[in-house]
Design an enzyme around this catalytic site. Structure first.
Site, PDB file in Angstrom:
ATOM      1  NE  ARG A  43      -2.520   0.925   3.576  1.00 32.41           N
ATOM      2  CZ  ARG A  43      -3.257   0.744   4.671  1.00 32.41           C
ATOM      3  NH1 ARG A  43      -4.543   0.454   4.561  1.00 32.41           N
ATOM      4  NH2 ARG A  43      -2.712   0.817   5.870  1.00 32.41           N
TER       5      ARG A  43
ATOM      6  CE  LYS B 149      -2.678   4.607   7.486  1.00 34.13           C
ATOM      7  NZ  LYS B 149      -4.086   4.930   7.707  1.00 34.13           N
TER       8      LYS B 149
ATOM      9  CD  GLU C 275     -11.887   5.706   4.666  1.00 33.89           C
ATOM     10  OE1 GLU C 275     -11.210   5.396   5.658  1.00 33.89           O
ATOM     11  OE2 GLU C 275     -11.473   5.613   3.497  1.00 33.89           O
TER      12      GLU C 275
END
Length: 318
Positions: free
Chosen positions: A63, A165, A201
């Site tokens: 990621r 992220k 989210e």
């Protein structure tokens, strides 16, 4: 803490461990001026017999590589990231709480540390890792969360960086979080910015709905972070006979769910007791017999060595 810098050709050299301390940066560092930075979050878990386990590090490393590509950053290899986390965890082993008392949270951070005045990728990058013992993420502890559906502020937009992220994804949610917490809520659940009707989210974790034997979660289509805990819960649920759907979930469906829970490295698996949208408040099933509790018990059992890891998710360090 662990630190590694890249050379002028974009390749990262051998890093090193050093005592935790401040980092020196140029005032014109890209991370300070343009937010060119990424972070990851993982944990070290203490087993009953004192061993130390790490969980699905390959997923975090992959990621970070994806995020670095999105933000035009040089990035260590997956092997370098995993090796650095192992070294950091081992060096901080004495800070890892006993099983059931907490975990060692490990924070890999990649930043554009080189100076750049014009808007462009940094000429140099620094990868560092630090760690801290932690308990429960929410002040409620293991009690069910009370979420507020936010319809004014948005966490991410289509074509943006919501699916990686990036450090730039987090400060913008503080306004909505502070407002919700001042009203007695645990956190905020965001809607899609285009239509304000589908779930996205929570500020720092993914969300799941349960209706009968069906477990649903919003699809990670660019605006939602593909959480490592989220993916693990989906795989565990499928193994235990649940039907799992990853798709667009309208707000109306949320208000009609039997159960709701959140997942993330920091929060683990957190049950949701109530959700409030405008003037409507809905309560959900919680407790020992809930789906989220069953899935949580299996996941934590694997992480802490209580349940045999048949998937190769954990790594023991010593």
């Amino acid at each position: 803490m662990y630190t590694m810098k890249c050379s002028s050709d974009g390749k990262f050299e051998q890093g090193q461990l050093a005592p935790y301390g401040n980092v020196e940066l140029s005032p014109s560092a890209a991370v300070l001026n343009y937010g060119q930075g990424l972070y990851e979050g993982t944990k070290a878990y203490r087993t009953e017999d004192g061993r130390l386990l790490l969980f699905r590090l390959d997923q975090n490393a992959t990621r970070m590589k994806m995020g670095a590509d999105r933000l035009c950053m040089a990035c260590p290899s997956i092997y370098q990231i995993i090796d650095a986390v192992k070294q950091t965890a081992l060096a901080n082993k004495r800070w890892t709480p006993p099983r059931g008392k907490g975990t060692l949270y490990i924070r890999p951070l990649l930043m554009g540390s080189g100076p750049i005045l014009g808007l462009a990728p940094a000429p140099e990058y620094t990868f560092l890792i630090y760690a801290s013992p932690v308990g429960n993420y929410f002040k409620e502890g293991l009690k069910p969360l009370n979420l507020y559906v936010e319809d004014e502020f948005h966490r991410a937009t289509r074509g943006g960086a919501g699916g990686v992220k990036s450090i730039t994804n987090y400060a913008p949610v503080l306004k909505a979080m502070a407002r919700a917490k001042s009203r007695g809520f645990s956190d905020v659940l965001y809607l899609d910015s285009a239509n304000k009707k589908n779930l996205e989210e929570v500020s720092s974790c993914n969300i799941f709905l349960v209706k009968g034997n069906i477990i649903s979660s919003p699809a990670t289509s660019g605006t939602i972070l593909p959480g490592v805990t989220r993916r693990s819960i989906i795989e565990i649920a499928l193994d235990h006979g649940y039907q799992v759907e990853e798709r667009a979930i309208p707000l109306d469906e949320l208000m009609d769910a039997d159960e709701v829970f959140c997942t993330g490295t920091a929060v683990g698996v957190a049950p949701v007791g109530t959700i409030t949208y405008q003037d409507r408040r809905v309560e959900y099933n919680v407790g020992e017999e809930s789906v989220s509790q069953k899935l949580y018990s299996i996941l934590e059992g694997i992480k802490t060595g209580v349940i045999e890891d048949k998937k190769g998710w954990t790594i023991e360090i010593q």
